[in-house]
Design an enzyme around this catalytic site. Structure first.
Site, PDB file in Angstrom:
ATOM      1  N   CYS A 137      -0.684  -4.288  -0.599  1.00  0.00           N
ATOM      2  CA  CYS A 137       0.099  -3.138  -0.745  1.00  0.00           C
ATOM      3  C   CYS A 137       0.836  -2.636   0.487  1.00  0.00           C
ATOM      4  O   CYS A 137       0.360  -2.093   1.214  1.00  0.00           O
ATOM      5  CB  CYS A 137      -1.231  -1.981  -1.390  1.00  0.00           C
ATOM      6  SG  CYS A 137      -0.306  -0.471  -1.456  1.00  0.00           S
ATOM      7  N   CYS A 140       0.647   1.146   1.183  1.00  0.00           N
ATOM      8  CA  CYS A 140      -0.501   1.498   2.000  1.00  0.00           C
ATOM      9  C   CYS A 140      -0.967   1.059   3.256  1.00  0.00           C
ATOM     10  O   CYS A 140      -1.054   1.854   4.320  1.00  0.00           O
ATOM     11  CB  CYS A 140      -1.970   0.906   1.135  1.00  0.00           C
ATOM     12  SG  CYS A 140      -1.943   0.662  -0.536  1.00  0.00           S
ATOM     13  N   ASP A 141      -0.363  -0.060   3.681  1.00  0.00           N
ATOM     14  CA  ASP A 141      -0.519  -0.990   4.886  1.00  0.00           C
ATOM     15  C   ASP A 141       0.539  -0.851   5.737  1.00  0.00           C
ATOM     16  O   ASP A 141       0.647  -1.322   6.921  1.00  0.00           O
ATOM     17  CB  ASP A 141      -1.371  -2.223   4.512  1.00  0.00           C
ATOM     18  CG  ASP A 141      -2.647  -1.766   3.907  1.00  0.00           C
ATOM     19  OD1 ASP A 141      -3.181  -0.961   4.328  1.00  0.00           O
ATOM     20  OD2 ASP A 141      -3.132  -2.901   3.179  1.00  0.00           O
TER      21      ASP A 141
END
Ligand code: NAP
Length: 322
Positions: A137, A140-141
């Protein structure tokens, strides 16, 4: 001995969507039961730092965040059950859901929040470095890879979008695909090819994720195989984003609920209503676009409100008829 439980609302799944549905339903005196499933906490339990869930100025750990949601759901009155729903009958009400333990849950309404799982390559090093350089992701990261050198694996819309997203953060992005062309939308491809800091590595498979020798696990390089020539080589990276698709956890409901071609549960636009009145779906199990903890929590809230209104409308109709 197997027990039959009765509830106005059964929540299936213990990710942000399921816990949020349970929190709202419990606070509305719906006495929900939440059956947690195989991976209580969902995808966030395999994440490390979470910096984009509102409410925390500092990064929090994914598993900790999920423990907090679980504790909050219990605190407001949810009955949490560590079991796995293995069969459902949505053909009549109350809906019947059978668990692995043999227990049966008879529910007036159901919120399905079973989530989706990212597909992984299944190569050596991948799981060991998950959260330490390997991610599925970019939203997200990606932030953790600012100014770094990352690889994205895959050739569909997800991979192209992940590479585009990362190109705005990372110093360099290498998109690694096993074919010689992408299957993503033309417009996305055009945007990607116009990026000066993106390179595509065609006809290439990632064979192994190689770790650094340091104390904290970290990704150092990828072992790559050229599928045309068979040549094997190593390339240095700081991170690898796997974007080869997701599988919604909907096998249990196949043939009973409306789903799209990829197996995602179809909900009415702007609601969590499914094709069966009284069954609601929230989170990644019905969302292949946003896939964020916060959007899952949002639709979990919607599902509890939809279920509450569904039961209230039913009660009012029954009263009028009496
Ligand atoms: P996808 O379209 O199924 O593409 C998966 C990609 O990963 C393919 O290029 C595939 O290669 C590759 N792949 C699969 N298994 C692999 C493996 N083991 N090793 C290496 N490569 C592998 O998945 P997606 O991109 O996640 O999209 C899923 C659905 O969501 C699609 O319908 C997509 O259109 C939709 N989506 C839409 C948007 C948007 O509209 N903005 C964004 C994201 C996703 P091959 O090409 O060789 O099969």
């Amino acid at each position: 001995m197997p027990v039959t439980h009765h509830t106005p609302l059964l929540v299936i799944g213990a990710g942000p969507a399921g816990y949020t549905a349970a929190i709202y339903a419990a606070r509305a005196s719906m006495e929900p039961i939440l059956v947690a499933g195989l991976q209580p906490g969902g995808q966030l339990t395999i994440t490390t730092d979470v910096e984009n869930f509102p409410g925390f100025a500092e990064a929090v750990q994914g598993p900790w965040l999920m423990e907090q949601m679980r504790a909050q759901a219990a605190h407001v009155g949810t009955r949490l059950v560590d079991d796995i729903i293995t069969a459902v009958d949505f053909s009549r009400r109350p809906f019947r859901c059978e668990a692995d333990s043999g227990d049966v849950f008879m529910a007036q309404t159901v919120v399905i929040a079973t989530g989706a799982q990212a597909r992984w390559l299944g190569i050596p090093g991948e799981q060991a470095l998950s959260g330490f350089g390997v991610s599925a992701c970019a939203t997200c990261d990606g932030f953790f890879f600012r100014g770094k050198n990352v690889a994205v694996v895959g050739g569909g819309n997800s991979a192209t979008e992940e590479a585009l997203y990362l190109s705005n953060l990372a110093a360099h992005v290498t998109l690694i695909h096993r074919r010689d062309s992408l299957r993503s939308e033309r417009i996305l491809q055009q945007r990607l090819f116009a990026k000066p800091n993106v390179t595509c590595l065609w006809d290439t498979a990632v064979e192994e994720v190689l770790a650094d020798d340091g104390k904290r696990p970290a990704l150092r390089a990828l072992r790559l195989r050229n599928l045309r020539t068979g040549a094997i080589g190593e390339m240095s990276f700081d991170g690898m984003f796997v974007a080869i698709g997701h599988d919604p956890a909907t096998a249990l409901f196949r043939g009973q609920l409306g789903m799209d071609d990829s197996g995602y549960i179809i909900t009415e636009p702007g609601s969590t209503r499914t094709s069966i009145p009284g069954i609601f779906a929230a989170g990644d199990v019905q969302d292949h676009v946003y896939r964020q903890a916060v959007t899952a929590a949002g639709t979990g809230c919607m599902a509890a409100l939809d279920a509450e209104r569904f039961l209230a409308a039913e009660l009012s109709t029954t009263r009028q008829a009496a």
